[in-house]
Enzyme design. Structure first.
Site, mmCIF file in Angstrom:
data_model
loop_
_atom_site.group_PDB
_atom_site.id
_atom_site.type_symbol
_atom_site.label_atom_id
_atom_site.label_comp_id
_atom_site.label_asym_id
_atom_site.label_seq_id
_atom_site.Cartn_x
_atom_site.Cartn_y
_atom_site.Cartn_z
ATOM 1 N N ASN A 159 45.471 39.207 42.171
ATOM 2 C CA ASN A 159 46.219 38.462 41.153
ATOM 3 C C ASN A 159 45.315 37.679 40.189
ATOM 4 O O ASN A 159 45.716 37.453 39.043
ATOM 5 C CB ASN A 159 47.185 37.508 41.878
ATOM 6 C CG ASN A 159 47.712 36.417 40.972
ATOM 7 O OD1 ASN A 159 48.646 36.634 40.191
ATOM 8 N ND2 ASN A 159 47.091 35.240 41.025
ATOM 9 N N TYR B 276 41.784 41.779 27.482
ATOM 10 C CA TYR B 276 42.865 41.631 28.464
ATOM 11 C C TYR B 276 43.706 42.916 28.521
ATOM 12 O O TYR B 276 44.000 43.429 29.603
ATOM 13 C CB TYR B 276 43.728 40.437 28.048
ATOM 14 C CG TYR B 276 44.810 40.052 29.022
ATOM 15 C CD1 TYR B 276 44.506 39.330 30.178
ATOM 16 C CD2 TYR B 276 46.147 40.378 28.782
ATOM 17 C CE1 TYR B 276 45.509 38.952 31.060
ATOM 18 C CE2 TYR B 276 47.148 40.008 29.667
ATOM 19 C CZ TYR B 276 46.823 39.297 30.791
ATOM 20 O OH TYR B 276 47.813 38.930 31.680
ATOM 21 N N LYS C 86 44.087 45.336 31.816
ATOM 22 C CA LYS C 86 45.363 45.517 32.510
ATOM 23 C C LYS C 86 45.828 46.979 32.470
ATOM 24 O O LYS C 86 46.439 47.480 33.418
ATOM 25 C CB LYS C 86 46.434 44.589 31.922
ATOM 26 C CG LYS C 86 46.156 43.106 32.176
ATOM 27 C CD LYS C 86 46.089 42.784 33.672
ATOM 28 C CE LYS C 86 45.974 41.306 33.955
ATOM 29 N NZ LYS C 86 45.903 40.990 35.398
#
Ligand code: NDP
Length: 250
Positions: A88, A153, A157
């Protein structure tokens, strides 16, 4: 403390705050001994205070890849084999595309992607000894559609989702389920930084979310508990949006 045979052991990276803390809370509430990894001792102390006896806070910077094998070996010896790994921990960086330096880009990739690989590899080595385990990765809406000003980012992801499918095909035959949750916009420190100074972006988020609101960290905690449980025993390789419909919104 060594866990008894009935208590499962989880590791939640970035479990000291936001979404990770909510996942760790769901796990400990369900009798899962939960190792919480973070860099900020104050956050870890608060998590321990909130989650109680089943929480095992560990201060470690996951961008230090060279120490990860020893971290996993030490924790396995001290606490026990990890049954559930939740990758996470993550960072974001919002900047215009042409302003992002190579160092900026690498920093995001290192934390959000390379460390996820390195930690998963070490934990999975132990899971393979028992032919049993669950890995849950955390993606984002930035992997479902194009979002401006978050290039590193978005790249990290999107890669996490590909890695989830590759891991699932290779590891599921050996008893390890690998899935991914793609949270929509959830109220945490990360989104406060990204959205509170940018009301237009926040309005767009709400406008394209059919449920008309942001989510709360517990929404992701509940999904993680489900994917970690036997209720999901035939589920592997999926990306589960938990987003109030944001990813399919008009
Ligand atoms: P937070 O900023 O609240 O939490 C991020 C956590 O990651 C912190 O606890 C931080 O701990 C930890 N962390 C960051 N870098 C490192 C590192 N190098 N080593 C160890 N721990 C680290 O953000 P969220 O809770 O919002 O985000 C959690 C995850 O969910 C992230 O992967 C994020 O990309 C994803 N996500 C969030 C969404 C949202 O709307 N909030 C939407 C979609 C995805 P510490 O400060 O102690 O280092």
């Amino acid at each position: 403390m060594q866990a008894n045979n009935e208590t499962k052991i989880a590791m939640v990276t970035g479990g000291g705050s936001g979404i990770g803390l909510a996942i760790a809370e769901k796990f400990t509430q369900n009798n899962i001994r939960t190792i919480v990894i973070g860099r900020n001792q104050e956050k870890l102390d608060c998590a321990k205070e909130k989650l109680g006896e089943l929480c095992e806070p560990v201060n470690y910077d996951l961008s230090v890849l060279s120490g990860i094998p020893k971290l996993v070996a030490d924790l396995t010896q001290r606490i026990g084999d990890i049954d559930i790994l939740v990758n996470n921990a993550g960072i974001n960086l919002k900047k215009d595309f042409t302003e992002v330096t190579d160092e900026d880009f690498q920093r995001v990739i290192l934390t959000n992607l390379t460390s996820v690989f390195a930690l998963s590899r070490e934990v999975v080595k132990n899971m393979l000894k028992k032919n049993n385990g669950v890995v849950i990765n955390i993606s984002s809406m930035a992997a479902q559609y194009g979002l401006p000003r978050v290039i590193g980012y978005s790249a990290s992801k999107t890669a996490i989702e590909g890695m989830t499918r590759a891991m699932a095909t290779e590891l599921s035959p050996q008893g390890i389920r690998v899935n991914c949750i793609a949270p929509g916009f959830i109220e945490t420190d990360m989104t406060a930084t990204a959205l509170n100074s940018d009301p237009d972006r926040k309005n767009r988020v709400i406008a394209r979310t059919p449920m008309g609101k942001m989510g709360v960290p517990e929404d992701i905690g509940a999904a993680a508990l489900f994917l970690a449980s036997d209720a999901a025993k035939f589920i592997t390789g999926v990306v589960l949006p938990v987003d109030g419909g944001n990813s399919i919104g008009f």
